[in-house]
Design an enzyme around this catalytic site. Structure first.
Site, PDB file in Angstrom:
ATOM      1  N   ARG A 163      31.740  58.223  52.100  1.00  0.00           N
ATOM      2  CA  ARG A 163      31.780  56.870  51.554  1.00  0.00           C
ATOM      3  C   ARG A 163      32.214  56.893  50.098  1.00  0.00           C
ATOM      4  O   ARG A 163      32.044  57.882  49.394  1.00  0.00           O
ATOM      5  CB  ARG A 163      30.424  56.203  51.693  1.00  0.00           C
ATOM      6  CG  ARG A 163      29.299  56.941  50.996  1.00  0.00           C
ATOM      7  CD  ARG A 163      27.974  56.216  51.237  1.00  0.00           C
ATOM      8  NE  ARG A 163      27.043  57.034  51.994  1.00  0.00           N
ATOM      9  CZ  ARG A 163      25.991  56.555  52.641  1.00  0.00           C
ATOM     10  NH1 ARG A 163      25.754  55.272  52.635  1.00  0.00           N
ATOM     11  NH2 ARG A 163      25.188  57.349  53.298  1.00  0.00           N
ATOM     12  N   GLU A 184      28.530  50.855  47.704  1.00  0.00           N
ATOM     13  CA  GLU A 184      29.349  51.758  48.508  1.00  0.00           C
ATOM     14  C   GLU A 184      30.269  51.010  49.459  1.00  0.00           C
ATOM     15  O   GLU A 184      29.911  49.942  49.976  1.00  0.00           O
ATOM     16  CB  GLU A 184      28.439  52.670  49.337  1.00  0.00           C
ATOM     17  CG  GLU A 184      27.531  53.526  48.486  1.00  0.00           C
ATOM     18  CD  GLU A 184      26.508  54.281  49.321  1.00  0.00           C
ATOM     19  OE1 GLU A 184      26.139  55.382  48.908  1.00  0.00           O
ATOM     20  OE2 GLU A 184      26.094  53.765  50.380  1.00  0.00           O
ATOM     21  N   ASP A 230      18.972  59.290  50.837  1.00  0.00           N
ATOM     22  CA  ASP A 230      20.329  58.925  51.230  1.00  0.00           C
ATOM     23  C   ASP A 230      21.285  58.776  50.050  1.00  0.00           C
ATOM     24  O   ASP A 230      22.329  58.167  50.168  1.00  0.00           O
ATOM     25  CB  ASP A 230      20.324  57.648  52.054  1.00  0.00           C
ATOM     26  CG  ASP A 230      19.761  56.474  51.274  1.00  0.00           C
ATOM     27  OD1 ASP A 230      19.355  56.678  50.113  1.00  0.00           O
ATOM     28  OD2 ASP A 230      19.736  55.370  51.830  1.00  0.00           O
TER      29      ASP A 230
END
Lengths: 349, 349
Positions: free
Chosen positions: A54, A65, A236
């Site tokens: 990404r 993102e 993440d």
């Protein structure tokens, strides 16, 4: 002429309100199960997708993102932010929307909210991994972190893996109480716990989903018993992890897309060549998943563009025959393609 | 409660119809001039932007691109496709939309059509380059390629650089006739020409904007006289160029963002270390632009994310006090941020 947009100019748009109606129209658990199945089908054809990490714009406050992918016929991308501090200002930590387009023409064919949809697809992704990695007959899950993802995770594990009990823990008891309220009457045994350790007692599946953007240690090695399947959802982005490194060292680690997970996932704590298995290869049977009852498996979930692609395609298919979308005048479509300026002129008041 | 979206959930959306109304509300030439000025202001603070080459998904039929940038306070991106074959199917070669978001919260604050807006910003960008590079007193431009960009280019050069004459050429005479019709009465001398060479006679500014995805040679070296400013708009992706290499070799070349232009622009034909000047440095005065009346200057325009960012910010500012936008229910915004599932539950029919 040309004063009203042509049919080609319209892009179907699924608002948050319509997404929620669609989920209820299908049924929450059916939606989660069908989405998991759709994701499994796309993971089986993993090699047919264009894959790229990404594109992230980091700031002190968070990250924005863009996550694109394509299977050669359709192109999809998601816009998503992650701003842990938002919650203190009464805003969502994560909001998102996404788009599907035709590769052949470049024309968008679906614009959709993806805040609700991302919550559903993240839960479906966890369930897909657990379907292939959790110990046989897993009936109890621990849910560490009772924020916006918690109920979705629990219902997906119920719908896909058949769990019947959820043991809940959050540093903020009010979050746990929220989950107790929301899941009441949905046919799950709910157990509120005072510590993460207590929540993990008897759980075959342990899901962590906390939101701090810092190297956190939600679980330590001594808390994780043999045979457990760990599902680490909250780590993440760079600097955001949940598990102690020692847990990683004794787990077999499964990931979506290693190039991205090594930057964003729990395994950012490990050497860049630490062995991991791509989940799609477990699903196709090319690589082993769980090999024994004592093994600790870890799905280091960070979320990958293909999952959003699947979710958008699933929504597109499920919209058919409903009126749960609006038509958005997003594309200029002059009668004569080269006559964009003429269209503008004719729109003069 | 929570059955209707909260004000935070709404994102202002500018449809194509409203964008056209906004352009007429401001006035086309005023819009182009103000947008050029806004772009100049952002080029002066070039170093304050995050810059990254666009993320392109190429296919046989065309390309789909995401173009993000940020100035630390706002984040913007554009979705844009380029499908030369579309025109044969009655579709636009280029369609686009874009988004502005707050870096601090990650929340989108404006969604806008950008097919019309990209046409305007591309013309404004050409005019900005010509303002700094064209010979003094330039009054006549040649417009080679009379497609969707042609009228915008002509009007921007009129509004910003004061040209009074446009000499038109296209391999398809119908395209030229379209421009003649559209620009009639807009205070420009229009001359339809039978060849590119004829169109260039007496022109101080030469703009090429053709759409073939192949190494084309719209202009050859013998056609370009001394003192001309070339504005090459159509060469904007790998394999798509318009000028013969010899022209490049005798021109001083100015670009937006070299990392991107070397891949996508006319200079993909040259060595990767061929000297080029970044236009923002000419605008700040750090580097020379036109140094003499005989010099051939070339702006190798490919379009950069900052230009779209400027355009979105300009539209946001110009929308104030108008009702030329809709409110889109794009973001889930539960009363309690962690209670996304509760919001979904309460939306049950």
């Amino acid at each position: 002429m040309a004063l009203t947009p042509s049919p080609l100019a319209y892009v179907p748009f699924v608002s948050v309100a319509n997404m929620m109606k669609l989920v209820h129209h299908v049924g929450i658990e059916t939606f989660l199960l069908e989405l998991t199945d759709a994701m499994e089908a796309d993971f089986r054809r993993w090699e047919s997708f264009d894959k790229t990490p990404r594109l992230a714009a980091h700031s002190e406050e968070g990250v924005i993102e863009l996550m694109p992918t394509s299977d050669g016929e359709f192109y999809g991308f998601k816009y998503v932010n992650g701003h842990p501090k938002n919650i203190k200002e009464g805003l969502q930590t994560v909001t998102a929307f996404g788009l599907l387009a035709s590769v052949g023409t470049g024309y968008p064919i679906l614009l959709s909210e993806m805040t609700v949809l991302t919550a559903l697809r993240t839960a479906a992704m966890s369930a897909l991994a657990a379907r292939h990695l959790a110990p046989e007959g897993a009936a109890c899950m621990a849910m560490i972190g009772n924020g916006a993802q918690a109920e979705f995770q629990a219902l997906a594990m119920k719908a896909v893996c058949g769990i019947d009990t959820v043991r809940l823990y959050d540093i903020d008891r009010a979050a746990t109480d929220k989950v107790l309220r929301n899941l009441d009457g949905l046919d799950l045994n709910l157990v509120a716990c005072d510590t993460a350790q207590e929540a993990m007692e008897g759980a075959q599946i342990v899901t962590t989903c906390t939101a701090d953007k810092q190297f956190a240690t939600i679980l330590t090695d001594n808390m994780v018993g043999a045979g457990v399947h760990l599902n680490a959802v909250g780590g993440d982005c760079p600097g955001k992890t949940e598990l102690h490194r020692d847990i990683l060292m004794r787990s077999d680690i499964f990931v979506e897309y290693p190039e991205q997970t090594r930057i964003e996932g729990e395994i950012q704590q490990l050497d860049p060549d630490h062995p991991v298995t791509e989940l799609w290869q477990v699903i196709t049977g090319a690589k082993p998943g769980r090999t024994g009852p004592g093994q600790v498996t870890l799905f280091d979930s960070v979320g990958f563009a293909i999952e959003d692609f699947t979710a958008l395609c699933y929504v597109r298919d499920r919209l058919e025959g409903t009126d749960l979308y609006e038509k958005l005048d997003l594309l200029a479509d002059p009668d004569e393609p080269r006559d964009l300026f003429g269209m503008l002129l004719r729109a003069a008041p």
